[in-house]
Design a protein around this motif. Structure first.
Motif, PDB file in Angstrom:
ATOM      1  N   GLY A  84       0.809  -1.229   0.000  1.00  0.00           N
ATOM      2  CA  GLY A  84       0.000   0.000   0.000  1.00  0.00           C
ATOM      3  C   GLY A  84       0.832   1.264   0.000  1.00  0.00           C
ATOM      4  N   ALA A  89      -1.148   7.114   1.112  1.00  0.00           N
ATOM      5  CA  ALA A  89      -1.535   5.902   1.850  1.00  0.00           C
ATOM      6  C   ALA A  89      -2.239   6.278   3.150  1.00  0.00           C
ATOM      7  N   SER A 233      -9.842   0.385   5.579  1.00  0.00           N
ATOM      8  CA  SER A 233     -10.007   0.869   4.196  1.00  0.00           C
ATOM      9  C   SER A 233      -9.877  -0.240   3.166  1.00  0.00           C
ATOM     10  N   GLU A 235      -6.965  -1.324   2.115  1.00  0.00           N
ATOM     11  CA  GLU A 235      -5.754  -1.084   1.318  1.00  0.00           C
ATOM     12  C   GLU A 235      -4.735  -2.214   1.430  1.00  0.00           C
TER      13      GLU A 235
END
Ligand SMILES: NC(=O)c1ccc[n+]([C@@H]2O[C@H](COP(=O)([O-])OP(=O)(O)OC[C@H]3O[C@@H](n4cnc5c(N)ncnc54)[C@H](OP(=O)(O)O)[C@@H]3O)[C@@H](O)[C@H]2O)c1
Length: 267
Positions: A84, A89, A233, A235
């Motif tokens: 990520g 980020a 999230s 990610e």
């Protein structure tokens, strides 16, 4: 690493470096000390660079280490980044990894980037004295990965020493075998350790207030909370085939990790 492959182990305090067959201990050498790094890296052809601690000068530290290596003949850099990594980020500590990746892309040295997933060990280190892991991770998932799997992937690439490796300029996303919610991950830690670890979700506001009361800095609070937010999230939820493809073995289920840190060691 195989004992027949010579290694130079570099650190800031050589007395803390393990004695391994076929390995020489070098240092003391701090990444930012280019002179000491040149001395420590003399004779090396491949530099495996483990990122330093996120204190605001990681790019400079990493660039210093790489340039020192290049000055004394290092031909290839294997850099351990984070899944990520991006300038935007969610996880604060993933942003400057992206900067080191950009530095490497323009440094004029053969290199491979290993974007490691979140360590399987970290939730245990985030637990408090009651073995509670709490934060705003929601129901998001992350493909937690063991240290050994990361090391095995790096080792396989490091030993692929032809004049041109298929991994030159590659970014390898090193993940565990499945994406787990924090509730699932912490339950696996409990199973593996036989201790009653549990996950208690918090809102961002609750997480902030609790950490503020502990008296830690704003940067630490942001790093801590954004670790959970990155999981929320999604990610870090991708599961890749890098471990089986590069090592020839399946990625290790997290509960089979051979090391669990004590609580409160990632506070
Ligand atoms: N993917 C994840 O989930 C995850 C989780 C935790 C940490 N991390 C990251 O992984 C990296 C390593 O963390 P860690 O806790 O494993 O670190 P660590 O054990 O403290 O350091 C790893 C190695 O790098 C060396 N090192 C670190 N900074 C250095 C510097 N400025 N100059 C020279 N040598 C240096 C250390 O040498 P010394 O013997 O001199 O200390 C040690 O041999 C950090 O960037 C951290 O942010 C990632």
């Amino acid at each position: 690493m195989r004992p027949d492959v010579p290694q130079l182990l570099v650190g800031r305090d050589p007395s803390r470096i393990p004695e391994l067959p076929g390995a020489q201990r070098r240092g003391p050498a701090e990444y930012a000390d280019t002179g000491a790094m040149r001395t420590a890296l003399t004779g090396a052809s491949t530099l495996v660079l483990i990122s330093g601690h996120p204190r605001g000068r990681r790019l400079e530290e990493h660039a210093s280490a790489v340039e020192a290596g290049m000055a004394v003949g290092v031909e290839r850099v294997l850099y351990v980044s984070l899944l990520g990594a991006a300038p935007t980020a969610t996880y604060r500590n993933a942003r400057d990894h992206w900067m080191t990746e950009q530095f490497l892309a323009g440094a004029g040295v053969r290199h491979t980037v290993f974007r490691a997933g979140f360590y399987a060990s970290t939730p245990a280190a985030l637990a408090d004295d009651e073995l509670v892991v709490s934060g705003p991770g929601g129901d998001g998932r992350a493909a937690f990965v063991t240290h050994d799997d990361i090391a095995d992937v790096i080792t396989a690439v490091a030993l692929d020493e032809g004049p041109r490796s298929e991994h030159d300029r590659a970014t390898l996303e090193v993940t565990g075998p499945e994406a787990l919610t924090l509730a699932e991950m912490v339950a696996r830690v409990a199973t593996a350790t036989g201790r009653p670890y549990r996950y208690v979700p918090e809102t961002v506001e609750e997480a902030f207030a609790r950490r503020w009361r502990l008296g830690v800095s704003g940067v630490q609070i942001e790093s801590w909370i954004s670790w959970y937010q990155a999981i929320a999230s999604g990610e870090l939820s991708a599961v890749t085939d890098v471990v089986p493809r590069i090592t020839g073995s399946s990625a290790t289920p997290v509960e089979q990790a051979d090391w669990w840190p004590t609580p409160k060691t990632a506070w």
